[in-house]
Scaffold this active site. Sequence first.
Site, PDB file in Angstrom:
ATOM      1  N   GLY A 689       2.768  10.923   2.668  1.00  0.00           N
ATOM      2  CA  GLY A 689       4.828  10.763   2.035  1.00  0.00           C
ATOM      3  C   GLY A 689       4.769  10.659   0.528  1.00  0.00           C
ATOM      4  N   GLU A 690       3.305  10.160   0.221  1.00  0.00           N
ATOM      5  CA  GLU A 690       3.288  10.472  -1.216  1.00  0.00           C
ATOM      6  C   GLU A 690       2.891  11.358  -2.000  1.00  0.00           C
ATOM      7  OE1 GLU A 690       4.160   5.916  -1.713  1.00  0.00           O
ATOM      8  OE2 GLU A 690       2.732   6.325  -0.898  1.00  0.00           O
TER       9      GLU A 690
END
Length: 729
Positions: A689-690
């Site tokens: 996600g990051e």
Amino acid sequence: MSAYLKQDEPITTNRLDSMRQGLIGKPLPRIDGLAKVTGTAPYAVEYPVENCANGVFVTATIASGEVTSIDKDAVLAMPGVLAVIDDTRLTTRAAQGTANAAPQQEPSKVSYWGQPIALVVAETFEQARDAAKHLKVEYRVADDIPLDPASTKTEEQNAHRQGDLKHAMAIAQHSVDVEIGTEGHASAAMEPHGTIAEWHGDKVTVHASLQMLNYNITELADSLGIEEGQIRILSRYVGGGFGSKLGLSQDVVAAAIAARELGRPVRVVMSRQQVFQCVMRRTESTQRLRLACDSEGKLSGFGHDATVSNLPGEEYAEPVLQSSHFLYSGENRQLTLNLARVHRVTSGSVRAPGEAIGMPALEAAMDELAETAGIDPVELRLRNIPDKHPENGLPFSSHGLAECLKRGAAAFGWDDGSPRIPRQRREGEWWVGTGMASAARVHNVMEASARVTLKADGSALVETDMTDIGTGTYTILAQIAGEMLGIPIDKVLVDLGDTAHPRGSGSGGSFGASSVGSAVYVACVALRERLAQRTNTAEEELALADGRIVDGPTLIDLLDGKDMSEEGRYEPGDITDDYAASGFGAFFAQVRVNRFTGETRVDRMLGAFGFGRVLNEKTARSQCLGGITWSIGLALTEALIFDPVDGHLVNCDLAEYHVPVNRDVGDVEVLMLEERDGVGSPIQAKGIGELGMCGGAAAIANAIYNASGARLYRYPMTPDRVLAALPTD
């Protein structure tokens, strides 16, 4: 029943690869997608609750001092007003998310402009809002308030020093010594923070927009002075978090206090401006990069010093240096993190904390070193990939940076390695250029639990308090359970966001999928063992597909009219101390820069990422696309602006805080380089996600320089800053 796995060794069984249902990795649509696009998915403050009153915050108009009086009587006489609550438990700031306790507050003390100091409750939202605007508050303002991090004394938070960096810089064949700054950022989630609280006797039910229910319930119990068993928090659907909903926000505590005082449900929704002003910000930063290399581009010195800020008394300091500790070699090293205390809204985790601003600074400096040394930027990075952690000597669990760099360069059409000279291509009034950067994001796993039940009708139910903040958690957990148990995905029900369920990891730090997914996996292995016993088969040999044993009885027959349930618990063990684990990647960007206005447009970007097993190709790609989009915002548009006189946030809405929109995003391509990292988690997955925004802004910055010759040292690279840095024609 329960099953437990503490991971101390790499997982090499690759069990998901031997299953028969064919769900894992497939680009399946989100199982919650229909509810969301049709508007039938209820978000926190949309639940129909009878006789629900409405609360609106009154916030401080000073940056530091104390409240001396609140004129409640005049407001209480207004139509519909039920109460004015100034309980000191209206928290001054949101918790970071893993605090297990609510932030402490001194009575009547104001720590930052915009701090909630009272809640006006009325029959309708409009009545409460009107009354809140008329509430008169008097203050005693503190003197000599530190508002500017640049002029505030700092505290060293952590440091790593080895060798002699100063000497390495002095004797290096090539070196750079630059200072690069980033502005503060807001999470800017689509759904504002809001809560509905309702008491039944001494127990409270809370509908809230939160990311980490496993910690939030503890924080709320601490705030209210009650036991966790008296609290139920529900966060079925969360309209984005990006860090702002990790911890307990002020609306949750305020709604619970007001509902108990009034003896009826209370809804508290923050305005967009209040979300910006009082929930959480990413700190601004000042970073000094010192890089030294020999004639072949091999790093001999690596220095990264950063200064960030937070409120007095807060422990959190943005971990700017996380990936810098291990990304590149260099035997002479200095990495220090310093913290300035200022009276601005709490600094906390926002969209890939640490690397999101640390990597753009590092990768811009690496580009400048490549130019100084006359080495292609991709090649410079390839020559400096360490074979083990350069500071503690730990082995990497896997290392995909080289493959990401090479395959990304090939797919993007990167240069052939010849010297890169700025201002070589112009189309009308636009300079055109390309740039690249590495990506890295530390991989974390957390303790997590989940319950999986095989129903007598052959379906399955997955239950955990894990949240889905738009990342696809509902779907990937259904895929894991369906794959392991041989059940079509339309017969797997996933029930999330309820503290009545086993505690998951929470959504944050990119650890959700690998952590709670592993808990579901553990529960499913235990169920398979019980099914294997009923068929006199070893669990490893049990082949399940389409609701039956392959060439054998159905699950309905095996269950014989009774449900079968297992709670899986996963806990990272010694393995987290024995290996360095990270996701890696590479960004490539082509931009055009207007020679007259300084405007930058991103024509195309490509990201190549290696992050373990891909659980769902569609949701993983979506996460990468989102990260790249945030990279564009960090590079070109996003900046929090605080008034230097009174400390208030100037641009506290989406009209003035400029997140990238569709027009800002050119063609984006994603390459996912799948691997099996047995250290990452039992399901060999790592966080994604990051990772998608950790370094992407530097690819844009480096492309701006290649296009126009403007080397900038502060993000965002707005037109005025680009114009000021452009060489004279």
